[in-house]
Scaffold this active site. Sequence first.
Site, PDB file in Angstrom:
ATOM      1  N   HIS A 472       0.833  -1.208   0.000  1.00  0.00           N
ATOM      2  CA  HIS A 472       0.000   0.000   0.000  1.00  0.00           C
ATOM      3  C   HIS A 472       0.868   1.258   0.000  1.00  0.00           C
ATOM      4  O   HIS A 472       0.681   2.154  -0.843  1.00  0.00           O
ATOM      5  CB  HIS A 472      -0.907  -0.021   1.235  1.00  0.00           C
ATOM      6  CG  HIS A 472      -1.768   1.197   1.382  1.00  0.00           C
ATOM      7  ND1 HIS A 472      -3.092   1.214   1.030  1.00  0.00           N
ATOM      8  CD2 HIS A 472      -1.486   2.458   1.854  1.00  0.00           C
ATOM      9  CE1 HIS A 472      -3.596   2.418   1.266  1.00  0.00           C
ATOM     10  NE2 HIS A 472      -2.643   3.188   1.771  1.00  0.00           N
ATOM     11  N   GLU A 473       1.804   1.324   0.921  1.00  0.00           N
ATOM     12  CA  GLU A 473       2.631   2.526   1.014  1.00  0.00           C
ATOM     13  C   GLU A 473       3.525   2.686  -0.207  1.00  0.00           C
ATOM     14  O   GLU A 473       3.799   3.814  -0.646  1.00  0.00           O
ATOM     15  CB  GLU A 473       3.468   2.508   2.300  1.00  0.00           C
ATOM     16  CG  GLU A 473       2.640   2.570   3.574  1.00  0.00           C
ATOM     17  CD  GLU A 473       1.646   3.723   3.597  1.00  0.00           C
ATOM     18  OE1 GLU A 473       1.924   4.777   2.981  1.00  0.00           O
ATOM     19  OE2 GLU A 473       0.576   3.565   4.214  1.00  0.00           O
ATOM     20  N   HIS A 476       1.647   4.486  -2.833  1.00  0.00           N
ATOM     21  CA  HIS A 476       1.785   5.931  -2.646  1.00  0.00           C
ATOM     22  C   HIS A 476       3.158   6.397  -3.140  1.00  0.00           C
ATOM     23  O   HIS A 476       3.282   7.442  -3.790  1.00  0.00           O
ATOM     24  CB  HIS A 476       1.670   6.289  -1.162  1.00  0.00           C
ATOM     25  CG  HIS A 476       0.277   6.337  -0.627  1.00  0.00           C
ATOM     26  ND1 HIS A 476      -0.737   7.056  -1.223  1.00  0.00           N
ATOM     27  CD2 HIS A 476      -0.268   5.785   0.493  1.00  0.00           C
ATOM     28  CE1 HIS A 476      -1.840   6.937  -0.507  1.00  0.00           C
ATOM     29  NE2 HIS A 476      -1.585   6.169   0.533  1.00  0.00           N
ATOM     30  N   HIS A 479       3.300   6.746  -6.745  1.00  0.00           N
ATOM     31  CA  HIS A 479       2.532   7.924  -7.152  1.00  0.00           C
ATOM     32  C   HIS A 479       3.410   9.174  -7.093  1.00  0.00           C
ATOM     33  O   HIS A 479       3.284  10.080  -7.938  1.00  0.00           O
ATOM     34  CB  HIS A 479       1.320   8.060  -6.233  1.00  0.00           C
ATOM     35  CG  HIS A 479       0.245   8.956  -6.748  1.00  0.00           C
ATOM     36  ND1 HIS A 479      -0.853   9.306  -5.985  1.00  0.00           N
ATOM     37  CD2 HIS A 479       0.072   9.602  -7.932  1.00  0.00           C
ATOM     38  CE1 HIS A 479      -1.645  10.101  -6.683  1.00  0.00           C
ATOM     39  NE2 HIS A 479      -1.105  10.302  -7.863  1.00  0.00           N
TER      40      HIS A 479
END
Length: 692
Positions: A472-473, A476, A479
């Site tokens: 998940h991180e 990010h 991104h």
Amino acid sequence: MNTKNNPLLSPWSTPFGLPPFDEIRPEHFVPALQAAMAEQRLELDAIGAQAEPPSFENTVAALDRSGAWLYRLDALLSNLTASATSPALQAVQRELAAPLAAHDSAVKMHPGVFARLDALHAQRHSLGLEPEALRLLERLHLDCVRAGARLGPQAQQRYAAIMQELATLCTQFAQNVLADEAAYQLVLRGEDDLAGLPDFVRAAARQAAAERGLDEAAHVITLNRSLIEPFLTYSDCRDLREQAWQAWSRRGEMPGETDNRTLIQRILVLRNAQAREHGFDNYADYVLTDSMAGAQRAVRQLLGEVWQRALPAAERERQALIAMMRSHGVQGEPEAWDWRYWSEKVRQARYDIDDAEVKPYFSLERMVEALFDCAQRLFGVRFEVRPEVRAYHPDVQVYEMFDAQGRSAGLFLQDNFARATKRSGAWMSDFAYQSRNRGVDRPIIVNNNNFAKAAPGQPTLLSFDDARTLFHEFGHGLHGLLSNVTYHRLAGTQVLRDFVELPSQLFEHWLGEPEVLRRHARHWQTGEPIPQALIDRLQTARRWGQGYETVSYTGSALVDLEIHALSDPAGPGDVVAFEQATLRRLGMPPAVGMRHRLPHFQHLFAGAGYAAGYYVYLWAEVLDADAFNAFVEAGNPFDPMVAQRLLRHIYAVGDTVDPTTAYTSFRGRLPALEPLLAKRGLLPAEAGLPAP
């Protein structure tokens, strides 16, 4: 202090433009940030005083360039106080909270700059701007309006004072939670205290004790989620589980210096006043006007739909827990500190899944390799470790990212382990966003996790949930790293809040792909790949516990929305009483409870980022479940054409287009809700099946 010896007042000659961490001291920050704020004020004065008529370049692009030095210093302070803080740094953080907020208000209310920006905005559609330039003008103008630029002089003074006090209170809130977390330790001694704990939990607890200087016979449970959740899952000692649960759930609520209840009440009063200055009855309405949802109605519709489906699922799970308790001769109802314990026994009995069997295949080292491999197969990027580059803490691993053409394209810092000087949770941050307008070609992006550290010489083994957090991180992180925009304000993760979780939650899907598991989930001792039979059992069991998780999360999101939707300028009064009354009205099962209770809800009160916006994880899950189906429909989780669309329209685009346009450009249509419901096992057809 001799400012000549202040490294924050001189250019940095370190590799990749990282801060010179070894030279920085807490006392360097105040004079450096004061100088950087003064520099930006001069930049803004020059923009506002120009004799030339306003143009995009001399006003909008110039405003986007302004404050670059201040941004670097503020990012440095924010990262250090979150990940490697100290009493001296915390004092600096408190001292600077109000001045930085005051400066931000002054920037966005600058009369000369805003007059020029406002004039350009009024004629924006006749300026012939490229789409990205038009988007920048609109976003910067909206930033200023929402910060009070159109208010009268007295209202602007009130507004600036509100923002300064909020900054101070939110800083104190976060420091109080960290203090409660750092102060607590449940010391376990002897086999009776350790009953039920698998070897990996014992090893992590022993390492936590060693880090705290306790003798070799001691084990310690801290309030780090990667340690306390396994303890609550496996410990046979119900009284110790209750002690740990009470400490965990009451962070920020204990009487004394770290009690956050009165802080929250004051924050809510100030946020209501902030909203009223803009003509809104409540803070939720003010926040949601600048979101994909647009208004409370859309958020309530989504949360209500999921809530009504999740409650029966949680009740089916509760009945399964009770049946398991009875089979062990235990009477009574499951309490909050019992749920994980009995849920794990149901999971083991029904699916033959045990974390003690699973975790040896999920070493941190292997999972990091999996992250990088998936990123390379999807986007063509490659990561190389840079051990010679010094970060802010020895735990931090530094990697250089190369793009598909082999060019150096970014720096990635991964900080994976819990420690007393680091706040809880997991998050992505930056030291520098990519921006051609500011001359930043290589972003510097940070991932923070809070995994329990293994003893020296031993691998850190992750649960499947821990591995999901890692993915998940990194979503990010990608991104931020893959951003390809011109203007700083539109770079990386600086998108609408209910879009920002899409890239992170979407990247989680690759962890569950059998192809990825077979390649990277290998036993840390033998190197053997995870057996297909175990993969099959993991896939079959993936929906177990979704009722509990969905209710726990959605309850937190509903309480967040309700407390920020209050129109009474006096606020809710007793915030804990409000929390409990709201949960009773919603029908929250007491043994489930909120994922984050208000006194320690850092998403809401350590800053404004997720205030009236905790729903965004569910909103983004609608997007990510639908988005991953594009790969399913292509028949390949690494389909190159779908991956290129994903890179172009989601990961690289930043905020250069509105998020609805970005999503439909990738998917060809708006998202459907059904993939989310199917992912969580909440579709009506599935609800009629026997309990999993």
